[in-house]
Design an enzyme around this catalytic site. Structure first.
Site, mmCIF file in Angstrom:
data_model
loop_
_atom_site.group_PDB
_atom_site.id
_atom_site.type_symbol
_atom_site.label_atom_id
_atom_site.label_comp_id
_atom_site.label_asym_id
_atom_site.label_seq_id
_atom_site.Cartn_x
_atom_site.Cartn_y
_atom_site.Cartn_z
ATOM 1 N N ARG A 1 34.073 32.218 38.522
ATOM 2 C CA ARG A 1 33.145 33.234 37.999
ATOM 3 C C ARG A 1 33.782 33.923 36.775
ATOM 4 N NH1 ARG A 1 33.012 34.259 43.590
ATOM 5 N NH2 ARG A 1 30.986 33.798 44.535
ATOM 6 N N SER B 1 41.797 33.326 44.515
ATOM 7 C CA SER B 1 41.585 33.422 45.971
ATOM 8 C C SER B 1 42.466 32.481 46.753
ATOM 9 C CB SER B 1 40.126 33.146 46.276
ATOM 10 O OG SER B 1 39.317 33.870 45.397
ATOM 11 N N ASP C 1 41.296 37.678 46.083
ATOM 12 C CA ASP C 1 39.888 38.120 46.169
ATOM 13 C C ASP C 1 39.715 39.215 47.196
ATOM 14 O OD1 ASP C 1 38.577 35.261 48.097
ATOM 15 O OD2 ASP C 1 40.456 36.388 48.209
#
Ligand code: 0WK
Ligand code: 0WK
Ligand code: BGC
Ligand code: BGC
Length: 942
Positions: free
Chosen positions: A541, A605, A659
């Site tokens: 993202r 993450s 994350d």
């Protein structure tokens, strides 16, 4: 009297066509299609009244649950004794059901004997009636040389309305037809039979199932036709049953699947619903019956009454001089002198009129040929009305089924039995035609039950046995997934131990407890434009965030999601970071900010050992990632090199966070009490604000560091003072709890399904806790359990299809779909269909249960882990009670229908001294990354 005379003279003038005379006289019994549609609609309304808990008690049509959940599937097997009581014949049978293998259908052999029931027993004491039944059974065993030593499962077909709370129990609501034995109504007839068998002695039978004859008939026909989901009896009595959606049957627990409902439609009209269709002759039949006011529809339809209706019509016409020139014989005046068999005989194609003549002569009448034609016509109209009313009732039932299944057209089979339907020459054809006319959108096949209903009753028992043993085996299969409170407490304790161990040693600990170098959550002063990059479990993202002091709401300017192809996840590290750099380039291009050297926060993450806020050495890949030359490398460095390689834009990567940390930061902006970040998505993990003094592995380091530079400490300590808790310095720890159990500490919880999943994973032996919880694995655990059940023959008819053997086919999103309460079983089946798994209703119930067990365990384990974290924080602060908020994100937590609820319940149960609120992250960890970057920059500017 004068009026009657007038009518007689008018009629006698019309001698030419006797049928017309009868048609006019019996005008009220002629039901046209619109009247039948009206009756059908009324009946469907009655059905709904009977199904609903509110109106059931007052409903005339009782809609009795039968606890029969499915029609035969060919795997039934066993030897059964059967009793068929309540129809015109009482039969004792032995039924041998041979299992079908593969395409070869199973077979059923039956031996039977009919035992007459003396008239006096029908109206005598119930005890004597059941003694007669049990003695007949004993005689049958004797005659057929069936061993009396062996325990025999017995199926009872009992053709009267019974309220059943289970398959092997049934309270008789009321007798019907010609049965009136005392002391049975309101009693459990299965118990009455058991007691009679004990009284008779010398045989060992276990009554496993009691079914209504309609249900047994449906099952009998369902053995050869899987479309058979309706049972119809038009015999001495009449009734119908069908497979209704369980969630429509308020009186029974559960929403999943179907259950056969015994409508007891014979009572339709008992509340006056048919008053405008009841004729004087019906009222006369009812008044003379042994249950006046009851079974109104049955008295207009079934074999027990048709003959009497014809007699009363003929008697009245004779009295009015419309027949036999007004001659009336005593026989014609006598109840029961015209039977339904007579009616059938009168309507025989070839010999109908001759039969009619003989019957009337036997009634001491001297009929003219016209009289015979007229009387035959009376029979036709009476039996025609009967088949019409049955058609209207069936039309209502089939419409209900079609609507239940949201189908435009319905293909279905009706299993039928009963003397009227079987022996009346024209009844069946008339019925079929009228049904077709009333509901042309349904393709209805009528199958006559061969050999009576006991085959069906035995099949119900076999299905009950199969379902019971299936239930036992499914429970056994699922029991390792059902965690007890003690086990969850144990997991909590072990998680706590692992948290402590991870804080101490830098060495290998299952739960790595990685320092994040995030010392505080946002305090609302953060501001500025930041680029947030996030490499998560499935996507990359890019997000542009414009932080305005404390106002997070509209800080997210724009974002773009780039799916990460598997070949990139599992290619070389260089390719992976080049892919990331390319995505960033595309995003900056899209935002027209390629030249702006934006400060960036990087959400990564995966477990990273950090030495500072802007470096992170990848410890090991997890989830679907396996890119080479990354583990042991600084992911910020690799990103910077990739950006350099791309040479299109530049970034100032200020921070790299996990994350979980990004999620905590973005939620803390909204709720300052948020000091924990939880991800339950493709992977799972948690971070929380730990007190620096407890992070021994840093303390030692810092010890060293202190020795290196005393002066720096002073100003750090001072600033911390503002800290809420008496200025205790804290740091956010990325626990990487996914690794719990990598040291074998969960082996007593881990099942062989989990071991299969672990063995087939990219990182066997690693992330054991994650593999019990997170979205990437739940589908696989379910698939392993389904494989196990299918190999055990409990599912998909034991066929282990390629689809079921395909890893990853059971994506976790299907769990969420299958477990959603809104999804009827049909849709579960269509989900399975999409996966190439052809399933039955029962299969989809089991699949849903397996999904539920796997996701329930996942949520509980996640809750146990979190309970350990919040209790640690509470004890860190020496509090009896802690109020704290958890910022949470991840597709499992956000999309699964039950995960979040079970997780919260479990935390409440295992950490009662903590009030834990859950705040789903709106901005995602991207915003958190920007906030972390802003906090880090603020720190640098100071
Ligand atoms: C035969 C079935 C029996 C059912 C009967 C109904 O085996 O269970 O009760 O049909 O028809 P009847 O004998 O009343 O005409
Ligand atoms: C959304 C967060 C992201 C995190 C993801 C986890 O913004 O950082 O990695 O949730 O959920 P998943 O996509 O694995 O279901
Ligand atoms: C009974 C039903 C039975 C039907 C057909 C009715 O009188 O109430 O339970 O199914 O007869 O035998
Ligand atoms: C990773 C964690 C991450 C979690 C949730 C796990 O596989 O090890 O770093 O926080 O997935 O995305």
């Amino acid at each position: 009297m004068f009026a009657v005379h007038l009518v007689v003279s008018f009629f006698s003038k019309l001698q030419e066509d006797p049928t017309k005379k009868v048609d006019r006289f019996m005008y009220a019994m002629h039901l046209h299609d619109d009247q039948l549609s009206d009756i059908s609609a009324r009946f469907q309304a009655e059905m709904k009244k009977g199904l609903s808990a509110e109106s059931n008690a007052a409903a005339a049509v009782k809609m009795l649950p039968t606890h029969v959940h499915s029609t035969p599937d060919g795997s039934e097997k066993g030897h059964f004794l059967a009793l068929d009581l309540g129809g015109s014949k009482f039969k004792v049978l032995q039924v041998k059901v041979r299992e079908g293998t593969g395409v070869r259908r199973g077979g059923v052999e039956m031996e039977e004997k009919t035992y007459p029931i003396p008239e006096e027993l029908l109206t005598g004491s119930g005890k004597e009636l059941f003694d007669h039944v049990s003695e007949s059974l004993k005689d049958f065993l004797h005659e057929k040389k069936i061993s009396v030593e062996k325990k025999h499962p017995l199926a009872l077909t009992f053709s009267f309305p019974c309220e059943q709370s289970a398959l092997n129990q049934g309270l008789l609501l009321n007798w019907s037809k010609n049965f009136r034995a005392r002391g049975v109504q309101g009693k459990d007839v299965v118990q009455a039979l058991r007691e009679a068998v004990n009284r008779t002695g010398g045989m060992d039978v276990e009554v496993l199932a009691m079914v209504n004859d309609t249900v047994a008939t449906m099952m009998t026909c369902g053995f050869d036709d899987r479309y058979c989901e309706v049972g119809l009896i038009v015999g001495s009595g009449t009734n119908a049953c069908y497979m209704e959606e369980l969630h429509h049957i308020d009186l029974v627990e559960g929403d999943e699947g179907r259950m056969c409902v015994n409508t007891e439609w014979g009572a339709f009209g008992d509340d006056g619903a048919l008053n405008d269709y009841i004729t004087e002759f019906d009222r006369e039949v009812d008044a003379a019956s042994n249950n006046p006011g009851k079974q109104i529809l049955e008295k207009m339809v079934s074999g027990m009454y048709l003959g009497e209706l014809v007699r009363l019509v003929v008697l009245k016409m004779a009295k009015l001089g419309l027949l036999f020139e007004g001659q009336v014989s005593d026989a014609l005046r006598t109840k029961g002198k015209i039977t339904t068999a007579h009616v059938a005989a009168m309507e025989e194609y070839k010999h109908g009129l001759k039969n009619t003549r003989n019957i009337l002569v036997d009634l001491d009448l001297s009929p003219t040929p016209d009289d015979c034609i007229a009387v035959q016509r009376v029979s036709t109209i009476v039996s025609f009305r009967s088949s019409n009313l049955v058609a209207a009732g069936l039309a209502a039932i089939l419409t209900q089924i079609r609507q239940n299944r949201h189908l435009r057209t319905l293909r279905i089979t009706v299993g039928v039995d009963g003397t009227v339907y079987k022996t009346h020459p024209r009844y069946a054809n008339r019925l079929h035609k009228v049904v077709q006319r009333l509901i042309p959108e349904c393709h209805v096949r009528f199958v006559l039950s061969d050999g009576g209903s006991s085959k069906g009753a035995a099949l119900v028992t076999a299905v009950a046995q199969r379902l019971a043993s299936q239930r036992r085996q499914v429970d056994e299969t699922l029991s390792p997934l059902r965690l007890s409170g003690e086990q969850l407490l144990l997991v909590k304790k072990r998680m706590r131990g692992a948290l402590e161990a991870g804080l101490k040693s830098k060495g290998p600990s299952a739960v790595k407890m990685l320092p994040s170098y995030v010392y505080q959550t946002p305090d609302g002063t953060e501001h500025g434009k930041y680029l947030a990059l996030g490499l998560g479990g499935t996507n990359f993202r890019a997000l542009l965030v414009d932080l305005k002091k404390g106002l997070l709401q509209n800080s997210r300017l724009n974002h773009k999601i780039y799916p990460t192809p598997v070949e990139i996840m599992q290619g070389s590290g260089e390719e992976l970071f080049d892919h990331i750099a390319q995505c960033v380039g595309d995003f900056l291009d899209y935002m027209g900010m390629k030249s702006a050297r934006l400060p960036a926060g990087f959400t990564f993450s995966f477990p990273c050992e950090q030495a500072g806020i802007d470096t992170g050495t990848l410890v090991s890949w997890t989830k679907r990632f396996k890119a080479t030359d990354c583990e042991g490398h600084d992911v910020v460095g690799m990103l910077r090199e990739a950006i350099k390689r791309r040479n299109e834009f530049d970034l100032d990567i200020v921070s790299v966070v996990n994350d979980t940390v990004g999620t905590m930061m973005s939620c803390a902006c909204e709720d300052p009490q948020c000091e924990i970040g939880l991800i339950a998505g493709t992977g799972t993990n948690v971070c929380y604000m730990e007190e620096l003094k407890n992070i021994e592995k840093i303390e030692q380091e810092k010890g060293q560091m202190e020795r290196e530079g005393e002066e720096k400490q002073d100003d750090g300590a001072e600033r911390e003072k503002k800290e809420e808790h008496a200025g205790i310095p804290k740091m956010c720890i990325n626990t990487e709890w996914g690794g719990l159990g990598d040291d074998g500490f969960l082996d007593d919880i881990i099942t062989h399904y989990d071991s299969e999943v672990d063995q087939n994973s990219l990182n066997p032996g690693k992330q054991r806790f994650e593999k019990l919880i997170s979205g990437m694995y739940l589908g696989e655990v379910v698939r392993q359990v389904l494989l196990n059940l299918t190999r055990g023959g409990l599912l998909f008819r034991g066929q282990v299809t390629e689809a079921l053997k395909t890893p990853g086919i059971f994506h976790t999103k299907y769990l969420s779909q299958i477990e959603s309460d809104r999804l009827a079983l049909l849709q579960v089946r269509s989900v399975l269909q999409q996966l190439g798994l052809d399933s039955t209703c029962d299969d989809s119930i089991i699949v849903k249960e397996v999904c539920g067990a796997v996701s329930h365990r996942a949520a509980q384990l996640c809750g146990a882990g979190l309970a350990a974290v919040v209790d640690k924080i509470r004890e860190n602060r020496g509090l009896d009670h802690l109020d704290i908020t958890v910022g949470v994100d991840g597709s499992l937590y956000k999309l699964h229908p039950h995960f979040s609820g079970v997780l919260q319940q479990t935390v409440k149960m295992l950490a009662p001294q903590c009030t834990v609120s859950f705040l789903p992250s709106e901005g995602g960890s991207g915003t958190g990354a920007a906030l972390t970057a802003a906090v880090a920059r603020k720190k640098l500017e100071k």
